[in-house]
Design a protein around this motif. Structure first.
Motif, mmCIF file in Angstrom:
data_model
loop_
_atom_site.group_PDB
_atom_site.id
_atom_site.type_symbol
_atom_site.label_atom_id
_atom_site.label_comp_id
_atom_site.label_asym_id
_atom_site.label_seq_id
_atom_site.Cartn_x
_atom_site.Cartn_y
_atom_site.Cartn_z
ATOM 1 N N ASP A 1 73.223 -18.339 44.497
ATOM 2 C CA ASP A 1 71.966 -18.985 44.887
ATOM 3 C C ASP A 1 71.556 -18.553 46.300
ATOM 4 O O ASP A 1 70.370 -18.362 46.579
ATOM 5 C CB ASP A 1 72.109 -20.503 44.834
ATOM 6 C CG ASP A 1 72.217 -21.037 43.415
ATOM 7 O OD1 ASP A 1 71.874 -20.301 42.471
ATOM 8 O OD2 ASP A 1 72.652 -22.198 43.261
ATOM 9 N N PHE A 2 72.539 -18.425 47.199
ATOM 10 C CA PHE A 2 72.235 -17.980 48.564
ATOM 11 C C PHE A 2 71.669 -16.562 48.554
ATOM 12 O O PHE A 2 70.692 -16.262 49.261
ATOM 13 C CB PHE A 2 73.482 -18.045 49.437
ATOM 14 C CG PHE A 2 73.270 -17.508 50.821
ATOM 15 C CD1 PHE A 2 72.714 -18.302 51.810
ATOM 16 C CD2 PHE A 2 73.616 -16.194 51.144
ATOM 17 C CE1 PHE A 2 72.495 -17.804 53.099
ATOM 18 C CE2 PHE A 2 73.403 -15.695 52.422
ATOM 19 C CZ PHE A 2 72.839 -16.503 53.397
ATOM 20 N N GLN B 1 76.986 -27.215 51.022
ATOM 21 C CA GLN B 1 76.816 -27.715 49.658
ATOM 22 C C GLN B 1 77.672 -28.939 49.394
ATOM 23 O O GLN B 1 77.279 -29.834 48.627
ATOM 24 C CB GLN B 1 77.143 -26.612 48.635
ATOM 25 C CG GLN B 1 76.323 -25.355 48.784
ATOM 26 C CD GLN B 1 74.845 -25.626 48.895
ATOM 27 O OE1 GLN B 1 74.225 -26.182 47.991
ATOM 28 N NE2 GLN B 1 74.260 -25.238 50.025
ATOM 29 N N SER B 2 78.844 -28.991 49.996
ATOM 30 C CA SER B 2 79.763 -30.129 49.813
ATOM 31 C C SER B 2 80.366 -30.486 51.168
ATOM 32 O O SER B 2 81.553 -30.215 51.423
ATOM 33 C CB SER B 2 80.864 -29.780 48.799
ATOM 34 O OG SER B 2 80.325 -29.409 47.550
ATOM 35 N N ALA C 1 76.849 -21.314 43.952
ATOM 36 C CA ALA C 1 76.176 -21.523 45.234
ATOM 37 C C ALA C 1 76.037 -20.216 46.008
ATOM 38 O O ALA C 1 75.022 -19.991 46.686
ATOM 39 C CB ALA C 1 76.939 -22.553 46.062
ATOM 40 N N HIS D 1 76.300 -21.692 54.240
ATOM 41 C CA HIS D 1 75.599 -22.235 53.079
ATOM 42 C C HIS D 1 76.576 -22.942 52.132
ATOM 43 O O HIS D 1 76.286 -24.051 51.644
ATOM 44 C CB HIS D 1 74.881 -21.109 52.344
ATOM 45 C CG HIS D 1 74.164 -21.539 51.105
ATOM 46 N ND1 HIS D 1 72.922 -22.139 51.126
ATOM 47 C CD2 HIS D 1 74.520 -21.454 49.794
ATOM 48 C CE1 HIS D 1 72.542 -22.418 49.888
ATOM 49 N NE2 HIS D 1 73.491 -22.000 49.064
ATOM 50 N N LEU D 2 77.721 -22.334 51.887
ATOM 51 C CA LEU D 2 78.704 -22.943 50.997
ATOM 52 C C LEU D 2 79.267 -24.229 51.600
ATOM 53 O O LEU D 2 79.500 -25.209 50.886
ATOM 54 C CB LEU D 2 79.826 -21.948 50.707
ATOM 55 C CG LEU D 2 79.419 -20.676 49.950
ATOM 56 C CD1 LEU D 2 80.622 -19.779 49.719
ATOM 57 C CD2 LEU D 2 78.746 -21.008 48.623
#
Length: 319
Positions: A204-205, A146-147, A201, A142-143
């Protein structure tokens, strides 16, 4: 390696710890800020607790005052009888174990996110115990998403048969963020901002997971620690050379047999004599001189991570 079960209930007790090493300033400053203004760590299903892990070392702007706190969360230290001569970090580890654990118990926090900086050119790294930690692997993925334009590498630190020793191992699950390069005792705005975004982030996950989101299986690339290499030294133990210019700042790039790794003070090159390509990390890390480590060797892995299923709905009231 350990195998952590996939959580089957929402994660409610989450901690974000900074200052485990008192001179790694991104985590120190974020923890101090959030302790005064914790609203940034709140999500609808939980509120993460900010914590300054090593106040004494932070006040002195040193990595530690007695011993490395992030190597002290083993049963040998946590269960031994307290003694007046115990280093500060041993006492502090026991305090944190009571606050966030006890380790390996059902009462432990659900998740700890521990914040670190390195002087090495590591970029953004996500440090997890092993490939068997399915929840952490999905968080890492997931991280990374993000980018996607920024490298965000996964490091597997735990050696086979080794007891976990880090602060985040006190919780039922956890991981560490490692951002660099940043000098000890220095705060860089770019790394501070990057770490802050990664923490947001990650929370958020956890919120998505708590809301019964399901996450599909995927293929993951990671670097697994094989061992460490010391600097060349004299018979007296003093440095006899330094990291070679061709290796410096090339963390997690391939190191092939025959490539130079050290430059002796007499001008000679020391070549890597391993039989296979490795991926060095924490190259010339300032904190590791005392540990006799010039760099770690890792191997690159590709492996499958199974799907993370949605949480089962809570049972309704009996008819």
């Amino acid at each position: 390696m350990c195998s952590k079960p996939v959580p089957r209930e929402p994660l409610r007790r989450v901690a974000v710890t900074g200052g485990t090493h008192g001179n790694e300033m991104s985590g120190v400053c974020l923890a101090r800020y959030w302790m005064q203004a914790p609203g940034e760590l709140q999500r609808p299903s939980f509120s993460a607790m900010p914590l300054l892990a090593n106040p004494a070392a932070t006040a002195a702007c040193r990595r530690y005052v007695g011993r490395d706190l992030n190597r002290t969360f083993t049963s040998a230290f946590l269960t031994a009888k307290a003694h007046p001569d115990d280093p500060y970090e041993v006492t502090r580890a026991r305090e944190l174990n009571q606050l966030l654990g006890p380790k390996a118990s059902g009462q432990a926090f659900d998740f700890i996110l521990d914040l670190h900086n390195t002087t090495a050119n590591m970029g953004t790294c996500l440090i997890v115990d092993s490939t068997h930690n399915v929840f952490a692997m999905h968080l890492c993925r997931h991280l990374q998403l993000q980018s996607p334009e920024l490298p965000c590498r996964v490091i597997l630190y735990q050696l086979t048969g080794e007891e976990s020793y880090s602060l985040n191992s006190v919780a039922k699950n956890g991981m560490a963020l490692e951002l660099g390069p940043q000098p000890q005792g220095v705060l860089r705005a770019d790394l501070f901002t990057r770490m802050r975004a990664l923490v947001a982030a990650a929370l958020d996950f956890i919120q998505l997971f708590n809301q019964d989101a399901a996450f599909p299986a995927f293929e993951m690339e990671a670097y697994r620690t094989l061992g460490s290499v010391d600097f060349p030294r004299t018979e007296a133990g003093d440095l006899a050379g330094t990291v070679h210019p061709q290796l410096q700042d090339r963390d997690l790039e391939p190191l092939r047999p025959g490539a130079p790794i050290f430059q002796m003070f007499n001008g000679e090159d020391v070549l890597y004599k391993g039989a296979s390509t490795v991926y060095p990390m924490f190259i010339n890390e300032a904190a590791y001189y005392e540990k006799g480590i010039a760099f770690f060797q890792t191997e690159k892995l590709m492996f499958s991570v199974p799907a993370l299923p949605a949480l089962a709905p809570a049972p309704g009231p009996a008819p």
